[in-house]
Design a protein around this motif. Structure first.
Motif, PDB file in Angstrom:
ATOM      1  N   ARG A   1       3.267  -6.081  13.645  1.00  0.00           N
ATOM      2  CA  ARG A   1       3.029  -5.038  12.513  1.00  0.00           C
ATOM      3  C   ARG A   1       2.229  -5.745  11.541  1.00  0.00           C
ATOM      4  NH1 ARG A   1       5.894  -0.526  11.881  1.00  0.00           N
ATOM      5  NH2 ARG A   1       5.308  -0.851   9.638  1.00  0.00           N
TER       6      ARG A   1
ATOM      7  N   PRO B   1       0.697  -1.343   0.052  1.00  0.00           N
ATOM      8  CA  PRO B   1       0.090  -0.084  -0.274  1.00  0.00           C
ATOM      9  C   PRO B   1       0.875   1.326   0.100  1.00  0.00           C
ATOM     10  CG  PRO B   1      -0.150  -1.101   2.106  1.00  0.00           C
ATOM     11  CD  PRO B   1       0.870  -1.940   1.362  1.00  0.00           C
ATOM     12  N   CYS B   2       0.688   2.199  -0.836  1.00  0.00           N
ATOM     13  CA  CYS B   2       1.394   3.361  -0.892  1.00  0.00           C
ATOM     14  C   CYS B   2       0.477   4.666  -0.913  1.00  0.00           C
ATOM     15  CB  CYS B   2       2.071   3.642  -2.285  1.00  0.00           C
ATOM     16  SG  CYS B   2       3.158   1.893  -2.730  1.00  0.00           S
ATOM     17  N   TYR B   3       0.915   5.373   0.074  1.00  0.00           N
ATOM     18  CA  TYR B   3       0.148   6.933  -0.050  1.00  0.00           C
ATOM     19  C   TYR B   3       1.244   7.806   0.204  1.00  0.00           C
ATOM     20  CZ  TYR B   3      -2.820  10.576   1.313  1.00  0.00           C
ATOM     21  OH  TYR B   3      -3.324  11.792   1.602  1.00  0.00           O
TER      22      TYR B   3
ATOM     23  N   GLU C   1       4.133   8.170  -1.259  1.00  0.00           N
ATOM     24  CA  GLU C   1       5.527   7.563  -1.030  1.00  0.00           C
ATOM     25  C   GLU C   1       6.481   7.921  -2.262  1.00  0.00           C
ATOM     26  OE1 GLU C   1       6.163   6.450   1.911  1.00  0.00           O
ATOM     27  OE2 GLU C   1       4.557   5.383   2.625  1.00  0.00           O
TER      28      GLU C   1
ATOM     29  N   GLN D   1       9.989  -0.088   6.171  1.00  0.00           N
ATOM     30  CA  GLN D   1      10.113  -0.443   7.602  1.00  0.00           C
ATOM     31  C   GLN D   1       9.856  -1.805   7.979  1.00  0.00           C
ATOM     32  OE1 GLN D   1       7.387   2.707   9.418  1.00  0.00           O
ATOM     33  NE2 GLN D   1       9.088   2.951  11.038  1.00  0.00           N
TER      34      GLN D   1
ATOM     35  N   ASP E   1       4.976  -2.559   3.956  1.00  0.00           N
ATOM     36  CA  ASP E   1       4.813  -0.997   3.817  1.00  0.00           C
ATOM     37  C   ASP E   1       5.908  -0.616   2.728  1.00  0.00           C
ATOM     38  OD1 ASP E   1       2.993  -0.950   5.553  1.00  0.00           O
ATOM     39  OD2 ASP E   1       4.281   0.283   7.216  1.00  0.00           O
TER      40      ASP E   1
ATOM     41  N   LYS F   1       2.150   8.639   8.439  1.00  0.00           N
ATOM     42  CA  LYS F   1       0.870   9.136   8.319  1.00  0.00           C
ATOM     43  C   LYS F   1      -0.065   9.314   9.318  1.00  0.00           C
ATOM     44  CE  LYS F   1       2.293   8.910   3.911  1.00  0.00           C
ATOM     45  NZ  LYS F   1       3.407   8.248   3.471  1.00  0.00           N
ATOM     46  N   TRP F   2       0.605   8.667  10.459  1.00  0.00           N
ATOM     47  CA  TRP F   2      -0.033   8.573  11.767  1.00  0.00           C
ATOM     48  C   TRP F   2       0.334   9.821  12.672  1.00  0.00           C
ATOM     49  CZ3 TRP F   2      -3.932   5.208  12.251  1.00  0.00           C
ATOM     50  CH2 TRP F   2      -4.020   3.947  11.097  1.00  0.00           C
TER      51      TRP F   2
ATOM     52  N   ARG G   1      11.847   4.742   9.324  1.00  0.00           N
ATOM     53  CA  ARG G   1      11.467   5.143   7.802  1.00  0.00           C
ATOM     54  C   ARG G   1      12.482   5.572   7.113  1.00  0.00           C
ATOM     55  NH1 ARG G   1       7.277   7.211   4.713  1.00  0.00           N
ATOM     56  NH2 ARG G   1       5.207   6.186   5.423  1.00  0.00           N
TER      57      ARG G   1
ATOM     58  N   GLU H   1       7.549  11.067   5.646  1.00  0.00           N
ATOM     59  CA  GLU H   1       6.845  11.093   7.037  1.00  0.00           C
ATOM     60  C   GLU H   1       5.733  10.013   7.266  1.00  0.00           C
ATOM     61  OE1 GLU H   1       5.774  15.002   8.060  1.00  0.00           O
ATOM     62  OE2 GLU H   1       7.636  15.655   7.968  1.00  0.00           O
TER      63      GLU H   1
ATOM     64  N   ALA I   1      -6.770  -0.150   1.360  1.00  0.00           N
ATOM     65  CA  ALA I   1      -5.573  -0.652   0.434  1.00  0.00           C
ATOM     66  C   ALA I   1      -5.108  -2.030   0.718  1.00  0.00           C
ATOM     67  CB  ALA I   1      -4.444   0.415   0.571  1.00  0.00           C
TER      68      ALA I   1
ATOM     69  N   GLY J   1      -7.613   5.084   2.639  1.00  0.00           N
ATOM     70  CA  GLY J   1      -6.981   4.657   3.792  1.00  0.00           C
ATOM     71  C   GLY J   1      -6.207   3.358   3.983  1.00  0.00           C
ATOM     72  N   LYS J   2      -5.210   2.917   4.662  1.00  0.00           N
ATOM     73  CA  LYS J   2      -4.432   1.740   4.362  1.00  0.00           C
ATOM     74  C   LYS J   2      -5.216   0.669   4.665  1.00  0.00           C
ATOM     75  CE  LYS J   2      -0.689  -0.713   6.231  1.00  0.00           C
ATOM     76  NZ  LYS J   2       0.409  -0.969   7.175  1.00  0.00           N
TER      77      LYS J   2
ATOM     78  N   ASP K   1      -3.077   4.588  -2.830  1.00  0.00           N
ATOM     79  CA  ASP K   1      -4.025   5.115  -2.181  1.00  0.00           C
ATOM     80  C   ASP K   1      -4.511   6.323  -2.311  1.00  0.00           C
ATOM     81  OD1 ASP K   1      -6.485   5.071  -0.328  1.00  0.00           O
ATOM     82  OD2 ASP K   1      -4.905   4.941   1.298  1.00  0.00           O
TER      83      ASP K   1
HETATM   84  N1  UDP Z   1      -0.707   4.113   3.593  1.00  0.00           N
HETATM   85  C1  UDP Z   1      -1.620   4.062   2.850  1.00  0.00           C
HETATM   86  N2  UDP Z   1      -2.788   4.757   3.110  1.00  0.00           N
HETATM   87  C2  UDP Z   1      -2.886   5.671   4.062  1.00  0.00           C
HETATM   88  C3  UDP Z   1      -1.981   5.849   4.881  1.00  0.00           C
HETATM   89  C4  UDP Z   1      -0.955   5.267   4.707  1.00  0.00           C
HETATM   90  O1  UDP Z   1      -1.799   3.179   2.222  1.00  0.00           O
HETATM   91  O2  UDP Z   1      -3.747   6.397   4.332  1.00  0.00           O
HETATM   92  C5  UDP Z   1       0.722   3.312   3.589  1.00  0.00           C
HETATM   93  C6  UDP Z   1       1.781   3.916   3.465  1.00  0.00           C
HETATM   94  O3  UDP Z   1       2.248   4.487   2.271  1.00  0.00           O
HETATM   95  C7  UDP Z   1       2.866   2.974   3.909  1.00  0.00           C
HETATM   96  C8  UDP Z   1       2.075   2.033   4.907  1.00  0.00           C
HETATM   97  O4  UDP Z   1       0.544   2.488   4.708  1.00  0.00           O
HETATM   98  O5  UDP Z   1       3.394   2.007   2.944  1.00  0.00           O
HETATM   99  C9  UDP Z   1       2.173   2.644   6.617  1.00  0.00           C
HETATM  100  O6  UDP Z   1       2.153   3.910   6.625  1.00  0.00           O
HETATM  101  P1  UDP Z   1       2.916   4.745   7.510  1.00  0.00           P
HETATM  102  O7  UDP Z   1       4.664   4.570   7.414  1.00  0.00           O
HETATM  103  O8  UDP Z   1       2.787   6.354   7.507  1.00  0.00           O
HETATM  104  O9  UDP Z   1       2.659   4.157   9.065  1.00  0.00           O
HETATM  105  P2  UDP Z   1       3.732   3.556  10.262  1.00  0.00           P
HETATM  106  O10 UDP Z   1       4.828   2.728   9.664  1.00  0.00           O
HETATM  107  O11 UDP Z   1       4.322   4.871  10.905  1.00  0.00           O
HETATM  108  O12 UDP Z   1       2.771   2.623  11.210  1.00  0.00           O
END
Ligand code: UDP
Ligand code: MG
Length: 315
Positions: free
Chosen positions: A157, A9-11, A13, A98, A94, A207-208, A201, A205, A77, A73-74, A43
């Protein structure tokens, strides 16, 4: 030859994708005994993510992509990924590295041993995370495991590799308020927990923020437990008990001391207290009602505006 399908899933990125592709390609080359499919789910990004993904799909024959009509949203996705990915083994990963692709060979080996149906990853440390967030995260895992039948592991995760049959089960769970950590736990199967050190990462940045995480945790609790609903009944029982004691106290005081009327301040406190409890209880019911409302509308989980091949566009 067995096929491994990877959902990414990519938002927004754009900063990570080139690096991700390099690393992924390296790992894929190191596993010649498997064929691969990398399914990017864009996404509704507003940056160059889709462009880059398209370029990759031209450059690499194992890359496919889906692109949403907006940001869903993830969770959506991931669901789109599960509905469309091909492969005997499927992993969700992701785009920010990460979830290190370099763990894949090891994870595949564990699945191949036949003892497990899925290999899930778990962070062993929460280093680099604000203390207060770690505290709330821990409390959340404690609470949800106590009150729900979905087994959610602390530090889990979304990165996990699973067999096809698990994917089918996940696709069948078609609820629109999705909480994947709970869904993975709820469907069961034998899961191996693979511990690894938290990785920062690569670029861009997260998204949370604290508030979105808080909302997500409420989502998780409400999706997988009815316990909050019984809080209202229990508070009712407790308040009734207290009021009996209070009545007893007042009767005795009246008989022993011939008490004149008094207690305006305490009366107000009691009224506010009970009003608060009632609103709180109604609020909990409202949370469930809102979910029932959104489930009964049966709106699609996502809308695909563009894809590298023929797929179901609205689902
Ligand atoms: N993501 C997505 N849609 C969203 C928010 C995040 O597809 O609305 C994807 C994002 O591109 C990444 C993954 O979900 O590949 C995890 O997001 P993020 O790194 O922001 O979360 P964290 O690793 O901090 O939990
Ligand atoms: Mg991340």
């Amino acid at each position: 030859m067995k096929k491994i399908g990877l959902i990414v899933p990519c938002y927004n990125e754009e900063a990570c994708l080139t690096e991700f592709d390099k690393e992924m390609n390296r790992v894929i080359k190191s596993m010649p005994e498997y064929s691969f499919e990398v399914l990017f789910v864009d996404d509704g990004s507003s940056d160059r993510t889709l462009e880059i993904v398209k370029e990759l799909s031209q450059k690499r024959d194992y890359v496919r992509f889906l692109s949403f009509s907006r940001n869903f949203g993830k969770e959506a996705a991931m669901y789109a990924g599960f509905c469309n990915v091909d492969g005997d083994y499927v992993a969700i990963m992701d785009a920010d590295l990460q979830d290190p692709p370099s763990l894949l060979p090891e994870m595949v080996k564990i699945l191949e041993s036949g003892e497990y149906d899925s290999v899930a990853t778990r962070r062993v440390s929460r280093e680099g995370e604000p203390k207060i967030r770690s505290f709330f995260a821990r409390q959340f895992y404690k609470i949800i495991n106590r009150i729900s039948d979905a087994d959610v592991v602390d530090g889990a995760r979304d990165y996990r590799l699973m067999k096809r049959e698990m994917v089918e089960a996940i696709v069948k769970m078609g609820e629109s308020n999705r909480f994947s950590k709970g869904i993975f736990g709820w469907i069961g199967y034998r899961t191996f927990w693979y511990p690894y050190e938290n990785v920062e990462r690569t670029a861009g940045e997260t998204k949370w923020n604290f508030f979105s995480l808080f909302k997500y945790s409420i989502e998780g609790i409400i999706s997988f437990s009815h316990a909050p609903l019984s809080i209202a009944s229990w508070m009712g029982v407790i308040c009734t008990g207290i009021s009996f004691l209070a009545i007893l106290f007042i009767i005795i005081r009246r008989l022993a001391f011939g008490d004149p009327v008094q207690g305006w301040a305490s009366m107000i406190c009691i009224i506010i207290f009970l009003g608060g409890i009632q609103l709180f209880a109604i609020g909990i019911m409202g949370q469930y009602l809102a979910r029932i409302f959104s489930e009964t509308k049966h709106r699609p989980h996502y809308i695909i505006s563009e894809a590298s091949d023929e797929v179901e566009k609205v689902r």
